[in-house]
Design a protein around this motif. Structure first.
Motif, mmCIF file in Angstrom:
data_model
loop_
_atom_site.group_PDB
_atom_site.id
_atom_site.type_symbol
_atom_site.label_atom_id
_atom_site.label_comp_id
_atom_site.label_asym_id
_atom_site.label_seq_id
_atom_site.Cartn_x
_atom_site.Cartn_y
_atom_site.Cartn_z
ATOM 1 N N ILE A 286 -9.894 -7.342 12.156
ATOM 2 C CA ILE A 286 -10.362 -5.996 11.805
ATOM 3 C C ILE A 286 -10.776 -5.916 10.343
ATOM 4 C CG2 ILE A 286 -9.808 -3.544 11.824
ATOM 5 C CD1 ILE A 286 -9.911 -4.973 14.586
ATOM 6 N N LEU A 287 -9.963 -6.507 9.460
ATOM 7 C CA LEU A 287 -10.284 -6.427 8.039
ATOM 8 C C LEU A 287 -11.321 -7.460 7.619
ATOM 9 C CD1 LEU A 287 -6.761 -5.776 6.449
ATOM 10 C CD2 LEU A 287 -8.466 -4.122 7.284
ATOM 11 N N LEU A 315 -4.914 0.133 12.717
ATOM 12 C CA LEU A 315 -6.130 0.661 12.094
ATOM 13 C C LEU A 315 -6.074 2.182 11.997
ATOM 14 C CD1 LEU A 315 -8.879 0.132 10.856
ATOM 15 C CD2 LEU A 315 -9.873 0.210 13.150
ATOM 16 N N ARG A 321 -9.629 2.655 6.124
ATOM 17 C CA ARG A 321 -10.502 2.019 7.108
ATOM 18 C C ARG A 321 -11.970 2.344 6.851
ATOM 19 N NH1 ARG A 321 -7.537 5.926 9.769
ATOM 20 N NH2 ARG A 321 -8.710 7.693 10.644
ATOM 21 N N ASN A 325 -14.598 -1.907 9.839
ATOM 22 C CA ASN A 325 -13.331 -2.051 10.563
ATOM 23 C C ASN A 325 -13.439 -1.450 11.952
ATOM 24 O OD1 ASN A 325 -11.536 -1.185 7.513
ATOM 25 N ND2 ASN A 325 -12.292 -3.183 8.194
#
Length: 378
Positions: A286-287, A315, A321, A325
């Motif tokens: 995600i990052l 998240l 975020r 992301n």
């Protein structure tokens, strides 16, 4: 030459002409002590030593049957005196016969000392001895307690008695001892360090193979994991990354930032880390958008809806975020096989197109029922 005691020989030493088996009457036993045990040092020939040994064994059995502790103590004192005489005469087989016949191994460990002193320890491995389970354990205990660094004798004993667990444990301990010596020192990429680490790898590998022979599969797996970890350390010497001698918290910190899944898996297995993969995947996928990491993870571990749900929650709680992301999470949802988890994440992150498509699909009625019963939180 061995000497077998017959009842007629005991008769000569007792006042009672009718002994019953090995339980010689008390008066007869007293005569054994006074007429024979007190003159242990007189024996000169092998047959005389043999008779001494057999009478000591017989006397010990009689005293034991009658729970006569004073008599047992007298026999043990006489046995020590006999051992000295047997050593001087180099009658080592008779010494072992005395040890196994009386079978008080803790009180008679001086016989082990004598056998080692005269380089006759191998006589303990003669045919038939392997049936003496208490003796085997006594030998192992003696070596561990009084000769902990005599690995050659320890291995020889373990192999002879097929005590693979003990051998494996010793090899594993040696590996950990090497790691302990390395701890705190700077790991430089040089032949000396590489050789030391390769030695540790061999110890763990040999320990694993030996544990398998005893069907100790869990211990074998632990040693395999450690061997792979140390081998990884050899590979990472040039990078300066340290993976050995870490605490669990230090290992987790390493996993959170390390970019290669297979190496991370080796570290996680060695330190028995299982519950941080959702956080690791959140960081990697995600990052950082590293979906090669995800593919490797799926190939070796398998991606579950539960893990995807945990990533979605992470998240949701991340106030920093970004759209990237969110995009990475959308991409991850394609691997989710649970429509309820997918719908819940879509709801939490306002992925309205995904929500619309799911409700219009064949799963729509099922999702509505899940919302009614509270399985999906709106």
């Amino acid at each position: 030459m061995s000497y077998v005691i017959e009842n007629s020989e005991i008769h000569q030493l007792t006042d009672n002409p009718a002994p019953s088996g090995t339980a010689t009457p008390l008066k007869g036993r007293d005569n054994i002590r006074t007429k024979f045990l007190s003159s242990v040092g007189i024996a000169k020939k092998e047959e005389e030593f043999s008779l001494v040994v057999e009478l000591l064994i017989c006397a010990h059995e009689c005293y034991t049957l009658s729970c006569d502790m004073e008599g047992i103590s007298n026999v043990l004192r006489a046995s020590r005196k006999t051992t000295t005489a047997l050593a001087s005469a180099e009658e080592f087989p008779l010494m072992i016969r005395l040890l196994t016949g009386i079978a008080r191994f803790n009180e008679m460990n001086y016989i082990f000392d004598t056998l080692k002193q005269y380089h006759q320890f191998e006589l303990l491995f003669r045919k038939g001895i392997e049936k003496e389970d208490k003796l085997k354990l006594a030998i192992m205990d003696y070596l561990k307690r009084y000769h902990p660094n005599d690995h050659d004798t320890y291995t020889m004993v373990s192999l002879h008695f097929t005590m693979y667990r003990e051998i494996a444990k010793m090899l594993e301990q040696k590996a950990h001892s090497h790691l302990k010596r390395i701890k705190g020192s700077k790991l430089e990429n040089n032949p000396g360090t590489q050789g030391e680490l390769q030695t540790v790898v061999h110890y763990f590998s040999d320990a694993a193979e030996t544990y398998v022979k005893e069907d100790c599969l869990r211990q074998a797996q632990t040693c395999v994991a450690m061997a792979k970890l140390v081998a990884l350390q050899v590979h990472l010497l040039s990078s300066g990354t340290i993976v050995i001698n870490l605490s669990k918290d230090e290992a987790i910190k390493l996993l959170l930032k390390h970019g290669k899944f297979y190496e991370s898996l080796l570290v996680a297995n060695a330190y028995n880390i299982k519950d941080v993969w959702p956080i690791i995947l959140f960081n990697r996928l995600i990052l950082d958008g590293d979906f090669k990491y995800l593919n490797d993870y799926k190939a070796h571990i398998g991606l579950t809806p539960t893990v995807i749900g945990e990533i979605g929650k992470s998240l949701k709680s991340d106030t920093g975020r970004t759209s990237n992301n969110q995009s990475n999470l959308r991409k991850l949802l394609k691997d989710c096989k649970d429509v309820c988890v997918t719908y819940q994440i879509a709801m939490d992150h306002e992925f309205n197109d995904i929500i619309h498509d799911l409700l219009k699909s064949d799963s729509g009625p099922y999702l509505k029922d899940c919302m009614k019963i509270g399985k999906i939180v709106c």
